[in-house]
Structures are given as structure tokens and as C-alpha cells.
Design an enzyme around this catalytic site. Sequence first.
Site, PDB file in Angstrom:
ATOM      1  N   ASP A 408     -14.030   3.865  29.124  1.00  0.00           N
ATOM      2  CA  ASP A 408     -15.213   3.016  29.090  1.00  0.00           C
ATOM      3  C   ASP A 408     -16.053   3.279  27.842  1.00  0.00           C
ATOM      4  OD1 ASP A 408     -17.093   1.173  30.579  1.00  0.00           O
ATOM      5  OD2 ASP A 408     -18.395   2.924  30.383  1.00  0.00           O
ATOM      6  N   GLU A 461     -11.848   0.290  26.071  1.00  0.00           N
ATOM      7  CA  GLU A 461     -12.826  -0.796  26.089  1.00  0.00           C
ATOM      8  C   GLU A 461     -13.627  -0.657  24.795  1.00  0.00           C
ATOM      9  OE1 GLU A 461     -16.785  -2.556  28.270  1.00  0.00           O
ATOM     10  OE2 GLU A 461     -16.412  -0.418  28.081  1.00  0.00           O
TER      11      GLU A 461
END
Length: 740
Positions: A408, A461
Site C-alpha cells: 500500500d 500501489e
Amino acid sequence: MTLAQGKTQKPPNPPGPEDRRRLLEGTHHDPHEVLGAHPLPGGETAIRTLRPYATAVTAITPDGHRHTLHDDGDGFFSATTRRPVAGYRLAVTYQDTELTTADPYGFLPSVGELDLHLISEGRHEQLWHALGAQPMTHQGVTGTRFTVWAPNARGVRVVGGFNHWDGTAFPLRSLGSTGVWELFVPGVGEGELYKFEITRPDGTRSLRADPMARRTEVPPANSSIVTVSQHVWQDDAWMRERTRRTLHEEPFSVYEVHLASWRPGLTYRQLAEQLPAYVKDLGFTHVELMPVAEHPFGGSWGYQVTGFYAPTARLGTPDDFRHLVDALHRAGIGVLIDWVPAHFPRDDWALAEFDGRPLYEHEDPARAAHPDWGTLEFDYGRREVRNFLVANAVYWCEEFHIDGLRVDAVASMLYLDYSREEGQWTPNEHGGRENLDAVAFLQEMNATVHRRVPGVVTIAEESTAWDGVTRATHHTGADGLGGLGFGLKWNMGWMHDSLGYVSRDPVHRRHHHHEMTFSMVYAYSENYCLPISHDEVVHGKRSLVSKMPGDWWQQRAGLRAYLGFMWAHPGKQLLFMGQEFAQGAEWSEAHGPDWWLLDPSYGAEADHRGVRDLVRDLNSAYGAEPALWQRDFAPSGFAWVAGDAAEDNVFAFLRHAADGSPLLSVSHFAPVVREGYRLGVPEGPQAWRVVLNTDGERYGGSGVGEAAGPLEPEPVASHGRPASISLTLPPLATVWLRPA
């Protein structure tokens, strides 16, 4: 002279005043040097213990003699003896009970020299075996070893249910320059709650959860729990096959899930009875679980982690989570998890200023404070912190058989000026804005995971144009930096552009045609995954079907056409739960998907079931067509047929398998029927047949073109090809064709 049985015949040997003070204050770095059994001149042995609230303490030597210790005040008891004391036990009498236990201060260190060396070097790839609470048998005695890294602490004590949360009698010893503190506590085992009481440099005390805790209490409670796995894995076939796979050249279709709200109220074990069957029925190859690591606030969806080594206790135990992964594997479904090494919350019982000074976070407050989320960023330049995170990535893959980590917020890690204004950040040593420490960390993490756990994929990401996110770490790019080493990268540009296009009224789409074609300009710069994730269906962004313009029929048709386009586009696919059946409302972690839309008693149930049937057929056709996945990351796997038909709202392209066999995808984003639409096709195939039409009646469409038979190419030049076919384009639909 000796101690006669049951009587003190020798004067006590209490600790000196300085040791006494430091032990009571919790600032002693070597309690084992004072407490326990110690040889004295003349062949005698002193036994000392610290047991607050005890009314009497007796030492029981291996030969069965009981030696009453003298009460030295403030909980200290001591005596001297000439008898052999190795392996002695303590009988501690309280007001109404007596407890017999081995003396925690009668043991050698339970952490090996190699472990300490690797920790000091920041290279312990199985750090969870050395730090935290480890049930074990040490010197023939069962108990739990407690270890914690706290280099700035003046003293550390362990507290828990086993000592009524008073750590006075349980100080840990410092193991030198490593910053590690250790204590083996006999008799403590599975299920015990505990924390570390840390005396900070300023003399104040702080009660902290174990950073390496492998199990926690259910939030908002936050104690750590001693645990050991009893799970017997049954996924051997899956694990063997995983090491042989070449993921980039295989189907990869991901269903993203928030476990706590997929079916609210279900535990890990109850999810194991329902989730694998549902995902397998729809044909997805993998699930991606939003963060499962422990977090204090459910509304963060798991993206503000306090227990990096513990699956959230909200849904069960760590072994319950293993059971879920096992069930998914046995159903043939891979498991990815969201992993959050970018930041952590400021809760005063967790990692923030863990030992009284910045430790896991950067010592520069401007570097430590995350400007967007009110959290703290890790200090990637500190080897022990980097080790904590690298080992954590390995931990999830080795201990829980996780098949992939979606990392993330990578962009926030890579740039020193991320969300910071001029003057709020300091350039790196070369004058640039790249966070070189974070780059080195990500490279090390990827290299270590891929070396230790073959077959695991890492996914970034990353929302910028950083060069080489999926390039190998040993390959240097134009920026002079090696690649980051990820296996895949989320294509945020494709997501943003394509959603922007389909959310517009069809009459205006011709002016935004490039938003659907631009992705092919850079499609092979990285290995991309196409994400329609939770982030796109919350906070006022509307659900996927609700983004589509028009009436309810047109919205569903637009959604089906978009999914057909997405599944045919180069790259792997990801779809968030609820979007597979056209949920109209935004997702909420409080109640999850609107499953009632699929209740046969609901009037519009067929509309939602039709979209879900399409997703099932998309995955089925996708898996059966190597052209759609074998060359996702090779330019030879794609060719435009009609990339400039802006006035028609048409996008037509070919995908090619490794053997050259083609599949033709035609997406039509106008709400009209176009008959006799001519498209150039490759020479060779004698006929083309439809393998998928998102306008099919069973999906809730109009059925245009469903009855059409094979289409034979005609010697009519079109789109730069000598042969072409003429077909009827359904309204707001994607059609896939392949050689008959």
C-alpha cells in the site's frame, strides 16, 4: 555452615542499595546479575529473589531441601547455602496461597548469539523466531521467552495476567549493544496476556504492546497474547504447484475482499465455509484481502496497523486465519493480502516513540509525520526497522502461506516531498526528492521475499511514473537506480482515465476517446494490474454501476461493456466485492455488500444476477483464452484494429497468445445498434465466432447479435488489413470473437 532444612542458619545476602533501587524503579539493565543464585567466596551460594506482596519465600534445591529465605524488605528475599542449587525452585507464599515455580533468574539467555548478530546487522529474515513471546522449553523447563528491541530504554519489565500486571518481579536483562531485552518466564504458555513496561530515558514508564506480537486481544483492548500455532496445513499440492507457476503468463483475476464486512459477523472459520465456494463459482483465480494485520480503528479498514505480526483478532485466532487461507488454497484460489509498510498510527501503547525516543519512526519530526493521515512514517534508513518490515513480509508468506503482497501507498514512501510544500522537506544527498532509504528497503524486501518464497508475487500501489517499479532490482535505469523489484504494479492511470470516460454521457465520449486509448502508450513500461478497488467505490465516488450515465438499463449495460473491455485489456484484473453484481450503493465497512439485491424475492434481482453471471462468464472465457493472458506484458500480444473510432465510441483490438492465435475484442460505448460495422481482421482464420457478448439476454441485455453465426472474412480492406468482417454492434456492449 549451611541452611538447615526449613531454617535460616546463615545470614541473608541482600542486594546492595544501588541494585535494590534500580530494580524497584525498573531501571536495571542486568537483573540476572543480582537476582537468582550466585557463587560467593568460600564455596557458598547466595539466592536472591524479588517477590512483592509475598509473605515468605522458600528455595527448594534438587535434593529436596527447603531453605527459607530472609525477608529483606520491599519484596526482596535472600539466603546463603552450601548445598548444590542448580535447578532449584521457589515456593512463594502469599496471603492465602503458595505458588511453586522455577526461578526466572536461574536461566542463561534464551536467545542465541547468531540471532543477536543477525538482529544487530539488520539481517534476521525470520525475526519473529527471535523477538516477541516464544513458548519453549529452556534448560529442561517449559515457559515463554519474552524479548523486545528497545535500545533507548533504561529498563524493561514484562507484565501480564501471570503476575497480576505488576512487573516489579519480572525485569528483563539487556543483551548488550543489540538493544534487545530478554527474560525466560517458567510456567507461562499459550493464551497468556502480556505487555512490556518500559522505563524511558526520562525515567517515566510506558506500557506497550509487543511490536512482534503474533496474537492480540480483540480491539479496543490491546494486550498481546502468547500463542503457538497448532494448525496442520493441507495445501501441499497448492504450495508445490505455486513454485512452478509463471504468474505473468497465466490467468490472474482478483476478487478484492474486506473480510470483516463481506458477510458481516462471520469469523475466519465461517468465512472459510462460504468465501472459497463463492469465489470459485465466479471463476476468480485469487482473492485480495484488505489488511488483515491488527489495527485499533475498524474505520481505517486496516490501513493503520499496530500489530504487524498478528492477524486481527476481530475474526478469530491466527490459526483460524490459517484455516481460511488453507480452505482457499484447497479450492484452487490464491490469497493476496494488502501490506502496509508506509506508516503506523500514533497510539501511545503501540510503536510511536516505543522506548521513549523515535525508534520505528524517523528521528526528524518533519520526516516522521505523514502529512495526509496523521500517522508516522517508518525510518527506512535504520537497519533494525528495515529488518522489522522485511521479516514481516516474509512472515506472512511463510507462516500463513500467503501468495502475494499488495504493498500500500508506495508513492508516499518513494518521495521526500510527497504531500509536502516547498520548505517542508529536505532533498536527498544528491539534491533529489527520491527517498533513497525507502528505495533500498523496497528493493531488499522484494529480493528477500522472491528468494525465500518462490512463486509469491509482490504488487505495488504506486500512482506516479516512477521508473522501474517492476524492473529487477539489479537492473539500473536511466535514473541510476535499480528497479524496485515488484512483480506487478497497479495501473492507476488506466483506472482514472477509463472511469472518467465511462462516467460521461455517450454523446460527449467522442471528445474523450483518448482516455481509453492512452493506456496503450505506456502499457508495457511496467507489468500492470488493472484495479477497480475499494478506493473507487467509497467517499462519494459512487459504486461502479452508479458511475454509469443513463437509466437503469443503460447503467447496467455500460457496466457490462466496461467489464468486458477491462478483462480484454492487457494486464491482470482486480474487482472489488459488490461490484460483481452491480451494487448501487457505495461500499460501507459497517454493512458490506448489499446481498439482498440477489434475493429472488426482490423485484430487480434478475438485473443484479445478470451482471454476476457475466462476471462468471468473463472469468471462464478469460481462463480459456491464452490470448488474454499469455502476453499481457509483451507488445506482441496486442494490436489495435480500431483505436480512433471516436465518433462511433468503438474500441477494437486484437490480443495474441504465445502461439499467435488471436482474439478480437470490440467495445461499443454508444446506446445504439450499429449494423454492418466493418473491422479489419488478420489473414488466416476462415471464420470468426462470438465467444462472449455482454449484451446477452441472460445478463440483462437486449440480445442483439446473439443469434449470429460464424462471420466469414471478406476480401474488403479495412483498418490496414486486406480482409475484414461485418458485424452488428450491440448497444453499450463488448463482444469477444475468436477464429471458429
